[in-house]
Design a protein around this motif. Structure first.
Motif, PDB file in Angstrom:
ATOM      1  N   GLY A 155     -38.593   8.425 -10.121  1.00 39.33           N
ATOM      2  CA  GLY A 155     -39.480   7.277 -10.010  1.00 39.33           C
ATOM      3  C   GLY A 155     -39.436   6.445 -11.282  1.00 39.33           C
ATOM      4  O   GLY A 155     -39.172   6.957 -12.370  1.00 39.33           O
ATOM      5  N   PRO A 156     -39.713   5.138 -11.209  1.00 39.47           N
ATOM      6  CA  PRO A 156     -39.497   4.223 -12.340  1.00 39.47           C
ATOM      7  C   PRO A 156     -40.464   4.388 -13.505  1.00 39.47           C
ATOM      8  O   PRO A 156     -40.221   3.817 -14.570  1.00 39.47           O
ATOM      9  CB  PRO A 156     -39.657   2.841 -11.697  1.00 39.47           C
ATOM     10  N   GLU A 157     -41.558   5.157 -13.338  1.00 41.19           N
ATOM     11  CA  GLU A 157     -42.565   5.254 -14.396  1.00 41.19           C
ATOM     12  C   GLU A 157     -42.590   6.630 -15.058  1.00 41.19           C
ATOM     13  O   GLU A 157     -43.544   6.947 -15.778  1.00 41.19           O
ATOM     14  CB  GLU A 157     -43.953   4.940 -13.822  1.00 41.19           C
ATOM     15  N   GLN A 158     -41.568   7.431 -14.852  1.00 44.33           N
ATOM     16  CA  GLN A 158     -41.586   8.791 -15.378  1.00 44.33           C
ATOM     17  C   GLN A 158     -40.943   8.862 -16.775  1.00 44.33           C
ATOM     18  O   GLN A 158     -40.166   8.006 -17.171  1.00 44.33           O
ATOM     19  CB  GLN A 158     -40.836   9.728 -14.421  1.00 44.33           C
ATOM     20  N   LEU A 159     -41.287   9.939 -17.499  1.00 48.15           N
ATOM     21  CA  LEU A 159     -40.816  10.092 -18.870  1.00 48.15           C
ATOM     22  C   LEU A 159     -39.297  10.203 -18.962  1.00 48.15           C
ATOM     23  O   LEU A 159     -38.689   9.762 -19.945  1.00 48.15           O
ATOM     24  CB  LEU A 159     -41.466  11.323 -19.512  1.00 48.15           C
ATOM     25  N   GLU A 160     -38.672  10.821 -17.962  1.00 47.75           N
ATOM     26  CA  GLU A 160     -37.217  10.919 -17.982  1.00 47.75           C
ATOM     27  C   GLU A 160     -36.573   9.538 -17.959  1.00 47.75           C
ATOM     28  O   GLU A 160     -35.531   9.308 -18.575  1.00 47.75           O
ATOM     29  CB  GLU A 160     -36.724  11.748 -16.798  1.00 47.75           C
ATOM     30  N   VAL A 161     -37.200   8.618 -17.250  1.00 47.53           N
ATOM     31  CA  VAL A 161     -36.707   7.242 -17.217  1.00 47.53           C
ATOM     32  C   VAL A 161     -36.840   6.609 -18.602  1.00 47.53           C
ATOM     33  O   VAL A 161     -35.933   5.920 -19.077  1.00 47.53           O
ATOM     34  CB  VAL A 161     -37.478   6.424 -16.161  1.00 47.53           C
ATOM     35  N   ALA A 162     -37.964   6.850 -19.265  1.00 48.67           N
ATOM     36  CA  ALA A 162     -38.166   6.305 -20.612  1.00 48.67           C
ATOM     37  C   ALA A 162     -37.098   6.810 -21.575  1.00 48.67           C
ATOM     38  O   ALA A 162     -36.592   6.060 -22.419  1.00 48.67           O
ATOM     39  CB  ALA A 162     -39.556   6.669 -21.119  1.00 48.67           C
ATOM     40  N   THR A 163     -36.746   8.095 -21.458  1.00 53.15           N
ATOM     41  CA  THR A 163     -35.702   8.658 -22.317  1.00 53.15           C
ATOM     42  C   THR A 163     -34.367   7.964 -22.080  1.00 53.15           C
ATOM     43  O   THR A 163     -33.654   7.608 -23.032  1.00 53.15           O
ATOM     44  CB  THR A 163     -35.561  10.162 -22.064  1.00 53.15           C
ATOM     45  N   SER A 164     -34.024   7.758 -20.813  1.00 49.87           N
ATOM     46  CA  SER A 164     -32.758   7.083 -20.505  1.00 49.87           C
ATOM     47  C   SER A 164     -32.765   5.639 -20.982  1.00 49.87           C
ATOM     48  O   SER A 164     -31.757   5.126 -21.481  1.00 49.87           O
ATOM     49  CB  SER A 164     -32.499   7.140 -18.994  1.00 49.87           C
ATOM     50  N   LEU A 165     -33.903   4.969 -20.834  1.00 51.45           N
ATOM     51  CA  LEU A 165     -34.019   3.594 -21.323  1.00 51.45           C
ATOM     52  C   LEU A 165     -33.798   3.529 -22.837  1.00 51.45           C
ATOM     53  O   LEU A 165     -33.087   2.661 -23.347  1.00 51.45           O
ATOM     54  CB  LEU A 165     -35.405   3.034 -20.974  1.00 51.45           C
ATOM     55  N   ASP A 166     -34.418   4.467 -23.550  1.00 50.60           N
ATOM     56  CA  ASP A 166     -34.312   4.488 -25.003  1.00 50.60           C
ATOM     57  C   ASP A 166     -32.871   4.761 -25.444  1.00 50.60           C
ATOM     58  O   ASP A 166     -32.351   4.121 -26.366  1.00 50.60           O
ATOM     59  CB  ASP A 166     -35.257   5.554 -25.557  1.00 50.60           C
TER      60      ASP A 166
ATOM     61  N   TYR B  92     -28.303  -7.308 -28.445  1.00 55.69           N
ATOM     62  CA  TYR B  92     -29.725  -7.210 -28.773  1.00 55.69           C
ATOM     63  C   TYR B  92     -30.635  -7.713 -27.648  1.00 55.69           C
ATOM     64  O   TYR B  92     -31.688  -7.119 -27.378  1.00 55.69           O
ATOM     65  CB  TYR B  92     -30.002  -7.978 -30.064  1.00 55.69           C
ATOM     66  N   SER B  93     -30.247  -8.801 -27.014  1.00 57.14           N
ATOM     67  CA  SER B  93     -31.096  -9.335 -25.947  1.00 57.14           C
ATOM     68  C   SER B  93     -31.164  -8.382 -24.758  1.00 57.14           C
ATOM     69  O   SER B  93     -32.171  -8.344 -24.042  1.00 57.14           O
ATOM     70  CB  SER B  93     -30.579 -10.703 -25.492  1.00 57.14           C
ATOM     71  N   ASP B  94     -30.108  -7.597 -24.550  1.00 55.36           N
ATOM     72  CA  ASP B  94     -30.124  -6.610 -23.465  1.00 55.36           C
ATOM     73  C   ASP B  94     -30.961  -5.391 -23.834  1.00 55.36           C
ATOM     74  O   ASP B  94     -31.572  -4.759 -22.961  1.00 55.36           O
ATOM     75  CB  ASP B  94     -28.695  -6.155 -23.147  1.00 55.36           C
ATOM     76  N   ALA B  95     -31.000  -5.059 -25.118  1.00 54.49           N
ATOM     77  CA  ALA B  95     -31.718  -3.855 -25.552  1.00 54.49           C
ATOM     78  C   ALA B  95     -33.234  -4.041 -25.538  1.00 54.49           C
ATOM     79  O   ALA B  95     -33.981  -3.102 -25.238  1.00 54.49           O
ATOM     80  CB  ALA B  95     -31.259  -3.456 -26.948  1.00 54.49           C
ATOM     81  N   LYS B  96     -33.705  -5.223 -25.890  1.00 57.90           N
ATOM     82  CA  LYS B  96     -35.144  -5.436 -26.096  1.00 57.90           C
ATOM     83  C   LYS B  96     -35.997  -5.060 -24.881  1.00 57.90           C
ATOM     84  O   LYS B  96     -36.966  -4.302 -25.010  1.00 57.90           O
ATOM     85  CB  LYS B  96     -35.392  -6.890 -26.493  1.00 57.90           C
ATOM     86  N   PRO B  97     -35.700  -5.548 -23.671  1.00 54.58           N
ATOM     87  CA  PRO B  97     -36.561  -5.183 -22.532  1.00 54.58           C
ATOM     88  C   PRO B  97     -36.521  -3.693 -22.205  1.00 54.58           C
ATOM     89  O   PRO B  97     -37.503  -3.152 -21.669  1.00 54.58           O
ATOM     90  CB  PRO B  97     -36.001  -6.026 -21.376  1.00 54.58           C
TER      91      PRO B  97
ATOM     92  N   ALA C 122     -39.571   1.328 -22.077  1.00 53.95           N
ATOM     93  CA  ALA C 122     -39.713   2.729 -22.481  1.00 53.95           C
ATOM     94  C   ALA C 122     -41.029   2.954 -23.209  1.00 53.95           C
ATOM     95  O   ALA C 122     -41.704   3.978 -23.007  1.00 53.95           O
ATOM     96  CB  ALA C 122     -38.537   3.129 -23.376  1.00 53.95           C
ATOM     97  N   LEU C 123     -41.410   2.013 -24.071  1.00 47.36           N
ATOM     98  CA  LEU C 123     -42.673   2.137 -24.802  1.00 47.36           C
ATOM     99  C   LEU C 123     -43.859   2.134 -23.848  1.00 47.36           C
ATOM    100  O   LEU C 123     -44.794   2.952 -23.987  1.00 47.36           O
ATOM    101  CB  LEU C 123     -42.794   0.983 -25.807  1.00 47.36           C
ATOM    102  N   THR C 124     -43.840   1.256 -22.871  1.00 47.57           N
ATOM    103  CA  THR C 124     -44.943   1.181 -21.896  1.00 47.57           C
ATOM    104  C   THR C 124     -45.082   2.492 -21.130  1.00 47.57           C
ATOM    105  O   THR C 124     -46.194   3.009 -20.931  1.00 47.57           O
ATOM    106  CB  THR C 124     -44.701   0.017 -20.919  1.00 47.57           C
TER     107      THR C 124
END
Length: 699
Positions: free
Chosen positions: A102-113, A125-130, A135-137
Motif C-alpha cells: 500500500g502507498p502509505e506503508q513504511l516499506e514504501v518510505a524506505t524505497s522512496l528514500d 534534483y527535481s526528481d528527488a525532491k518529491p 517519504a517524510l510524510t
C-alpha cells in the motif's frame, strides 16, 4: 573563485528479510554478499547478491525477500557507480512495495528514500525532491516526529536543499534531525556525527567558518572513537575540515588532513572512486592557492578523468573540477583554454541548478576575473554584477561571497577611474570580511589592499598592514603578497621615490618568476613597471630592454589586447620620442591607441591621451594632415569628460592649433590658442591634484 567539494557521506544500509520461510541458500548468499560489501569487495559482493536476487525472484512479488534482494543489489551497484542499473532496481522495488504493502506503508518510505538518494547522486534534483517529501510524510505519520527514521529523511531532504543552494532551509532541517538523533541515540552515536557533518557543510557554505570547524571536529571525534581508522566517514570529516582550514589560511593543517583523507579513501574505496576525485580536486585547489602549480595540475587532471568516467561529462562534480582547473590555467596565462573550461562548467551548472544558484555565480565571477585580466572590462562588469546579484539574493547581503563580488566589481570601476562608484563597494566588502573572519586573515589583507587604491591618505600604512598580515598567515611566496608588493611599488613610483619603488618591484619579480616562470604575463607587468623606473631615471637603454622584454612575453602568451600591453607600447613610444626616433614612436602610439579604443570605447579619456601621442609623433615628423584627425578626436573626448583634465586639454588644443597654423588656417588656430590660454589659467588656479596614474608623460 575556488569550488570546494564538501562531502556529504552516503549511509548504506542492507535489508534482511524476516520471513520465517527463508530459503537457506538465499539466506547464505544474501548474508555473504553483505559481509563482502562491508569489506569493500564490490565485485564479489555483486556476484553473490545477484545470485540471491535470482533466487528471490522465484519467491514472487509478495515475498519480502524479493524487495530486500533488490535493495541490497542496488546498494552495491550504487557503490560501484553503476547508477543506471541501481536506479532500475530501486524503481522496481518501489513499485512492488506500493502494490503489495500500500502507498502509505513504511516499506514504501524506505524505497522512496533509497531512490531519491540515488537521484541526488546523479544530479536529478527535481526528481528527488518529491520522493523525499513523500517519504517524510509517511514516516512522520507512522512513527511520530521524533523517530530516528524521520531524522534520516529530514537529513536527506536537507542535503538536497544544500545542493540546491537553499542554505537557510537546509540548516533548519539538519538542526531538527540533529535534535531528534541526539535524543533518541545519544550524543556520541555515529549517526549523530553524520548529521553534525551535514550541518557543518551548511555552515561552511554560509561563511560561518567557526561553526563549521567545530561541527567537523566533533563529527571526526565521534567517528574516530566508534569506527575503524580506515573508514570512509573519517576521510569525509578530514576532507571537510581541511576545506575550512584552507579558507582560514591554515594551509599546512589543511594539506595534512587532505593527505590523510586521500590515503583512507584510496584504501577503502579504490583509486578510481568519485570520493577520491573530490579529495584530489580539493587538494589541488589548495596547491593552486599556494602557487604550487606543478603539483596541482596532475591532481586536477586525475580528478577530472575519474569524474568523467564515472558520471559522464555533464555532472556537477565535473563542472567543479573544470572550474578549478581553469583557475590554474588562468594563473599560468593560458586564458583561451581557461575560458573554454569556464564556459563548459557554466553550462553544466546552469543546466543542473538553474541560473540563480550560488555555484553558477562562482563561475560567472571567475569568467569576469579572466576578462578583467585581459582588459575586457565591458565583458567583466556584467559578469561580476550578475554573480553579485545571485549571491546577494541566495546567500544574503553579508555572506563572504558577496564581499568577493563587491571587490571584483569595484576593481573594474577602479581600473576605469570610477572611484566614486568603487569606494562604497570596497568599504562594504571590507566590513563583511572583517566581521566574518577577523582582521588577521589573509583575505582581509587583500581587502585592505584593495580599499587603499582610491584617494585614501593612509595608503602606505594599509598596504604595509596587508603585507605583514599576508606574509605572516599565508607565507612569503603567496600571490597576494606579490600583488601587495606591486601596489607598494606603484605607490612609491607615483610619489617619485624611485629607488624604494624599484626594490618592491624587484622583490615581486623574483617571486613571480619563481612561482610562474619568466614567460608568464604577470611577470611582464612587473618588467614594464621596472622599465618605467629606468625611463624616469633617464636610463633609456635599460628601460628599452625591459619594455621590449615585457612586450615579448605578452606576445608569446597572445595577451596583446590588454590595457597593460597597450600602456607598455605607449611607454616605449614615449622613450623613442624622447630620443627622436619618431617613426618607431608613431607606430607604437597608433597600436596603443587602437587597443585602448577597443578595450575602453572610443570616448574614454585614456583613448584621448593615446590620440594626443599619435598626433605628437605625426607633428614631429611634419605629417600635419595626419595629425589633424587624432588631435580633433582627442579634443572632442576631453571636452566631454569630467572632471576636466587641463594638461591634456592644453596639449590637445596646442597640437590642433599647430596643425591649423601649418595648413594656413591661422584664424581657427588663434581661437584654439586662446582656449588653451584659458585652460592654462584654470590649471594655475586649481589647487587640486589629479590622481596618480602609472602612465608615461606626454611628449
Amino acid at each position: 573563485m575556488k569550488s570546494h567539494q564538501v562531502v556529504i557521506p552516503l549511509t548504506m544500509a542492507f535489508w534482511v528479510a524476516t520471513s520465517s520461510a527463508q530459503a537457506p541458500s538465499w539466506e547464505r548468499k544474501n548474508v555473504a554478499g553483505m559481509q563482502t560489501y562491508q569489506k569493500e569487495s564490490y565485485v564479489e559482493a555483486e556476484n553473490l547478491l545477484e545470485d540471491a536476487f535470482r533466487q528471490a525472484q522465484q519467491f514472487g512479488e509478495s515475498d519480502p525477500r524479493l524487495v530486500a534482494a533488490m535493495r541490497n543489489l542496488a546498494a552495491v551497484q550504487q557503490a560501484e557507480a553503476k547508477f543506471a542499473e541501481a536506479e532500475l532496481l530501486y524503481n522496481r522495488a518501489l513499485t512492488i512495495c506500493e502494490k503489495v504493502d500500500g502507498p502509505e506503508q513504511l516499506e514504501v518510505a524506505t524505497s522512496l528514500d533509497n531512490l531519491a538518494n540515488l537521484l541526488v547522486k546523479r544530479a536529478k534534483y527535481s526528481d528527488a525532491k518529491p520522493l523525499f517529501e513523500r517519504a517524510l510524510t509517511i514516516r512522520e505519520k507512522a512513527l511520530g516526529p521524533v523517530h530516528p527514521d524521520v531524522a534520516k529523511v529530514l537529513s536527506d531532504l536537507a542535503g538536497l536543499k544544500w545542493v540546491e543552494g537553499m542554505y537557510s532551509e537546509s540548516e533548519s532541517l539538519f538542526k531538527r534531525a540533529l535534535a531528534v538523533d541526539q535524543k533518541a541515540l545519544g550524543p556520541e552515536n555515529p549517526e549523530v556525527a553524520l548529521v553534525l557533518n551535514y550541518l557543518a557543510t551548511v555552515y561552511h557554505k554560509q561563511g560561518k567558518n567557526k561553526e563549521a570547524e567545530s561541527g567537523y571536529f566533533r563529527a571526526l571525534a565521534i567517528w574516530e572513537k566508534s569506527l575503524p581508522p580506515e573508514h570512509p566517514n573519517i576521510a569525509t570529516a578530514l576532507q571537510n575540515l581541511a576545506t575550512v582550514e584552507q579558507d582560514e589560511g591554515k594551509y599546512s593543517e589543511a594539506e595534512s588532513d587532505f593527505r590523510r583523507a586521500l590515503a583512507i579513501e584510496e584504501t577503502a574505496l579504490g583509486p578510481d572512486d568519485p570520493g577520491v576525485a573530490k579529495i584530489l580536486d580539493n587538494m589541488a585547489s589548495l596547491f593552486l592557492e599556494e602557487a604550487r602549480y606543478a603539483e596541482a595540475e596532475p591532481l586536477f587532471q586525475r580528478a577530472r578523468t575519474i569524474a568523467e568516467s564515472v558520471f559522464g561529462p555533464a555532472h556537477p562534480l565535473v563542472a567543479s573540477i573544470l572550474n578549478n582547473l581553469a583557475r590554474l590555467l588562468c594563473d599560468e596565462g593560458k586564458y583561451s583554454a581557461a575560458e573554454a573550461l569556464y564556459r563548459r562548467a557554466l553550462a553544466i551548472r546552469e543546466k543542473t541548478y538553474g541560473p540563480d544558484h550560488p555555484d553558477v555565480a562562482s563561475v560567472l565571477n571567475n569568467l569576469g576575473t579572466l576578462w578583467q585580466g585581459e582588459g575586457d572590462y565591458s565583458a567583466a562588469e556584467p559578469a561580476f554584477q550578475r554573480a553579485l546579484a545571485v549571491w546577494e539574493k541566495v546567500l544574503g547581503p553579508e555572506h563572504p561571497n558577496v564581499a568577493v563580488g563587491l571587490s571584483n566589481l569595484a576593481a573594474v570601476f577602479l581600473r576605469e577611474e570610477r572611484y566614486s562608484e568603487a569606494e562604497p563597494l570596497l568599504q562594504r566588502a571590507l566590513y563583511i570580511r572583517m566581521r566574518a573572519i577577523g582582521q588577521d586573515h589573509p583575505e582581509v589583507a587583500v581587502m585592505l589592499d584593495n580599499s587603499s587604491r582610491g584617494k585614501d591618505k593612509n595608503k602606505e600604512a594599509l598596504y604595509q598592514r596587508a603585507l605583514a598580515t599576508s606574509e605572516k598567515t599565508a607565507g612569503p611566496q603567496q600571490s597576494q603578497v606579490t600583488s601587495i608588493l606591486i601596489n607598494l611599488g606603484t605607490l612609491k613610483l607615483s610619489e617619485g621615490k624611485y629607488s624604494t619603488a624599484e626594490s618592491f618591484f624587484q622583490r615581486a619579480l623574483a617571486m613571480r618568476e619563481k612561482t610562474l616562470g619568466p614567460k608568464h604575463p604577470a611577470v611582464a607587468s612587473i618588467l614594464s613597471n621596472l622599465g618605467m623606473i629606468d625611463y624616469l631615471g633617464h636610463n633609456y637603454s635599460d628601460a628599452e630592454t625591459l619594455y621590449k622584454r615585457a612586450i615579448s612575453v605578452w606576445d608569446q602568451a597572445s595577451q596583446t589586447q590588454t590595457f597593460n600591453y597597450a600602456q607598455t607600447l605607449q611607454n616605449l613610444g614615449v622613450l623613442y620620442f624622447d630620443v627622436r626616433k619618431y617613426d618607431e614612436a608613431g607606430a607604437l602610439f597608433v597600436r596603443a591607441a587602437t587597443i585602448k579604443e577597443h578595450l575602453l570605447g572610443k570616448d574614454h579619456p585614456r583613448v584621448a591621451d593615446a590620440l594626443i601621442n599619435v598626433a605628437c609623433a605625426s607633428l614631429a615628423r611634419g605629417y600635419y594632415a595626419e595629425a589633424e584627425s587624432p588631435s580633433q578626436r582627442a579634443l572632442n573626448i576631453l571636452e566631454k569628460s569630467s572632471p576636466p583634465n587641463y594638461p591634456a586639454l592644453i596639449q590637445a588644443l596646442t597640437n590642433y592649433a599647430l596643425v591649423l597654423n601649418k595648413t594656413k588656417r591661422k584664424a581657427e588656430a588663434e581661437l584654439l590658442e586662446t582656449r588653451a590660454m584659458v585652460y592654462r589659467a584654470k590649471l594655475k588656479e586649481s589647487k587640486k591634484k589629479s590622481d596618480a596614474v602609472l602612465s608615461a608623460r606626454q611628449p
